[in-house]
Design a protein around this motif. Structure first.
Motif, short mmCIF file in Angstrom:
data_model
loop_
_atom_site.label_atom_id
_atom_site.label_comp_id
_atom_site.label_asym_id
_atom_site.label_seq_id
_atom_site.Cartn_x
_atom_site.Cartn_y
_atom_site.Cartn_z
N SER A 21 -0.24 -1.44 10.76
CA SER A 21 0.68 -0.60 9.98
C SER A 21 1.36 0.43 10.86
O SER A 21 0.93 0.72 11.97
N SER B 122 0.84 -1.20 0.00
CA SER B 122 0.00 0.00 0.00
C SER B 122 0.88 1.26 0.00
O SER B 122 1.98 1.26 0.55
N LEU C 269 -6.69 4.11 5.11
CA LEU C 269 -5.27 3.78 4.86
C LEU C 269 -4.98 2.28 4.73
O LEU C 269 -3.82 1.87 4.77
N THR C 270 -6.01 1.48 4.57
CA THR C 270 -5.79 0.08 4.18
C THR C 270 -5.62 0.03 2.66
O THR C 270 -5.99 0.97 1.95
N MET C 271 -5.08 -1.09 2.18
CA MET C 271 -4.85 -1.22 0.75
C MET C 271 -6.18 -1.31 -0.01
O MET C 271 -7.07 -2.05 0.41
N ASN C 272 -6.28 -0.59 -1.11
CA ASN C 272 -7.47 -0.66 -1.96
C ASN C 272 -7.27 -1.82 -2.93
O ASN C 272 -6.46 -1.74 -3.86
N SER D 113 -4.46 3.65 -1.46
CA SER D 113 -5.11 3.21 -0.21
C SER D 113 -6.56 3.67 -0.15
O SER D 113 -6.95 4.63 -0.82
N ASN D 114 -7.32 3.01 0.68
CA ASN D 114 -8.67 3.47 1.01
C ASN D 114 -8.56 4.65 1.98
O ASN D 114 -7.47 4.94 2.50
N ASP E 229 -4.51 -4.62 6.55
CA ASP E 229 -5.04 -4.64 5.18
C ASP E 229 -6.10 -5.74 5.04
O ASP E 229 -6.14 -6.67 5.86
N HIS F 284 0.52 4.31 1.34
CA HIS F 284 0.72 5.14 2.53
C HIS F 284 1.41 4.38 3.66
O HIS F 284 2.37 4.85 4.25
N GLU F 285 0.90 3.19 3.93
CA GLU F 285 1.34 2.48 5.13
C GLU F 285 2.39 1.39 4.87
O GLU F 285 2.91 0.81 5.82
#
Ligand SMILES: Cc1ncc(COP(=O)(O)O)c(C=O)c1O
Length: 504
Positions: free
Chosen positions: A254, A193, A224-227, A220-221, A261, A195-196
């Protein structure tokens, strides 16, 4: 004929046993005294880095010094220039606090000096490490048929995982031919991801010689989790462009906000596309031992490999990193190498596990002992209690921030990491962009001021380009009262700085 050297000319320089015993008791007294004062100590040294460098400037000792004098150095020079990670108000980086029984473990492990690189040089050390790997897997509900090993930390665990991923997914023999082979069809890429994703993954990609650019940053969403939709789109486009995706790295807790995630979805994507699924759980994978948040970790059991850091959220003193690999043979294949000098002869029933075949190091310390002893000392239930306390502290801090006129939250706390921002009520009607640099400087200054006071150790990070105050609450000694006192102090410092209009 030359005269043989007389036996009495030999000296092993070992300490006299009675002296050893006497000073051993003194050392344990000093450590006990240290623990009795740890809550009240100023967390950092009052000297500057240059001054501390000077304190340790000395020439190479040509002759030996007495034990008494050497131990005196601990009190005179080392302790005064220590950062006290064991303090309940130490919230820096993601640093663990250190279990007390590990002090015994380290002393005992050092006394026998086993090398857990090879079974022959460390049979009990090897078996204890094997057991610790199984226990760690069991704690986080990962299949206990897995392989794995202890390493120096999360970075080396991530390095070992990425190399294992590459070795076991590439369509030619990268062990023998490396990245120089003319069978290589294109550029290997891996995904985390934007950001994190942690820099240790970048370092690891660099160390396995893929280059730092091999890392593709997945959008990221909002939380801040992976999209994962963006991940799939990126994979499709990259394959079309001739790249060779081989691994997805999920964050399991993270670095800035402690998020996990979407592991199940990432596991599915990896399965569909035959990619390696690596879970970087250095920060937060141990949270999976709590049934009340187990839902967040669903899918972790499907990861091909998992990085954990017992020196973070298992409260083990440095160093203690760990890698789990679901199929042990894949790990062995990655690192195994033979040499006649590693074999030797032993009784015919010898069939021990040689950890040097499973990781980057040949010689290895007996780090498993402190983890083994601490898990026995606390038990799974003890650990559950400690982890819950940390999460409770993060949630409590969030409540204080929500009620504050001075600070605003940056996220909902999930685990033990919590970040927030100085943004006083009087300024909230202003355009945040226009006062961003003022707010950034104030956030930095507030964290620096409390840390310089020695009362608490707090750092900043950046969330969506804004400087935030960030606490990593993974000390087994931190209480709600510590959080209250620290928050009160932060609020006071913010008020004083605002009044002085102090900006550096
Ligand atoms: C998510 C994550 N991965 C890896 C690492 C690196 O771990 P270590 O410092 O033990 O090498 C860290 C360190 O904070 C981390 O937070």
């Amino acid at each position: 004929m030359k005269k043989a050297i007389a036996v009495q000319d030999f000296d092993n320089l070992d300490i006299d046993l009675e002296e050893f015993r006497k000073y051993g008791y003194k050392v344990i007294d000093a450590i006990t005294e240290y623990y009795s004062t740890i809550k009240d100590r100023k967390i950092i040294s009052e000297s500057s880095s240059k001054e501390i460098e000077k304190v340790f400037e000395e020439t190479l000792p040509l002759t030996g010094t007495s034990v008494n004098n050497i131990l005196g150095e601990w009190h005179n020079r080392v302790l005064p220039h220590t950062t006290h990670l064991g303090s309940p108000r130490y919230f820096g980086f993601v640093n663990g606090s250190g279990s007390m029984i590990s002090v015994f473990a380290d002393a005992l492990a050092t006394s026998v000096n086993m090398n857990s690189g090879g079974w022959k040089a460390g049979p009990a050390a090897t078996e204890i490490e094997r057991r610790v790997i199984k226990w760690i897997a069991e704690l986080i509900n990962y299949p206990t048929i897995c392989g794995g090993l202890l390493v120096g930390g999360g970075t080396i665990a991530n390095f070992s995982a990425l190399l294992t991923a590459l070795r076991n997914t590439a369509d030619y023999n990268t062990t023998e031919e490396g990245l120089q082979s003319n069978k290589k069809r294109g550029k290997f890429t891996l995904y985390m991801s934007d950001h994190e994703g942690h820099i240790s993954i970048v370092k690891a990609a660099d160390m396995i010689n893929l280059g730092r650019n091999a890392i593709r940053r997945v959008p990221s969403n909002e939380d801040l989790t992976m999209n994962t939709d963006a991940l799939e789109k990126m994979l499709d486009e990259d394959i079309k462009d001739g790249l060779i995706p081989f691994c997805i790295v999920a964050q399991v807790g993270s670095i800035n906000v402690g998020v996990v995630d979407p592991l199940e979805r990432i596991a599915e994507i990896c399965k569909e596309r035959k990619l390696w699924f690596h879970a970087d759980g250095a920060c937060g994978a141990f949270g999976a031992i709590l049934p009340e948040i187990a839902q967040m970790y669903k899918g972790l059991e499907q990861a091909d490999s998992v990085t954990l850091d017992p020196h973070k959220w298992l409260y083990i003193p440095y160093e203690a990193g760990c890698l789990l690999v679901k199929e042990e043979e894949k790990l062995r294949r990655t690192f195994s190498i033979a040499a006649p000098y590693l074999q030797g002869t032993l009784p015919s029933d010898y069939n021990g596990l040689d950890f040097f075949e499973y990781g980057p190091q040949m010689s290895r310390g007996f780090n498993a002992l402190k983890i083994w002893m601490t898990i026995k000392n606390y038990g799974k239930e003890g650990y559950q209690k400690l982890l819950r306390q940390n999460i409770l502290c993060a949630k409590h801090l969030h409540q204080l921030v929500l009620q504050s006129d001075v600070f605003v939250p940056m996220h909902q706390p999930q685990l033990f990491i919590y970040a927030f921002r100085f943004f006083p009520l009087q300024l909230r009607n202003k355009n945040e962009e226009e006062i961003k640099s003022y707010l950034d400087v104030m956030n930095q200054k507030i964290a620096d001021t409390i840390t310089a006071s020695g009362f608490a150790f707090i750092m900043t990070s950046k969330i969506k380009e804004k400087i935030v105050i960030r606490l990593s609450i993974c000390s087994h000694r931190t209480t709600i009262q510590d959080i209250d006192k620290v928050f009160e102090k932060l609020t006071t410092i913010a008020g004083e700085l605002k009044e002085k209009k102090e900006i550096y």
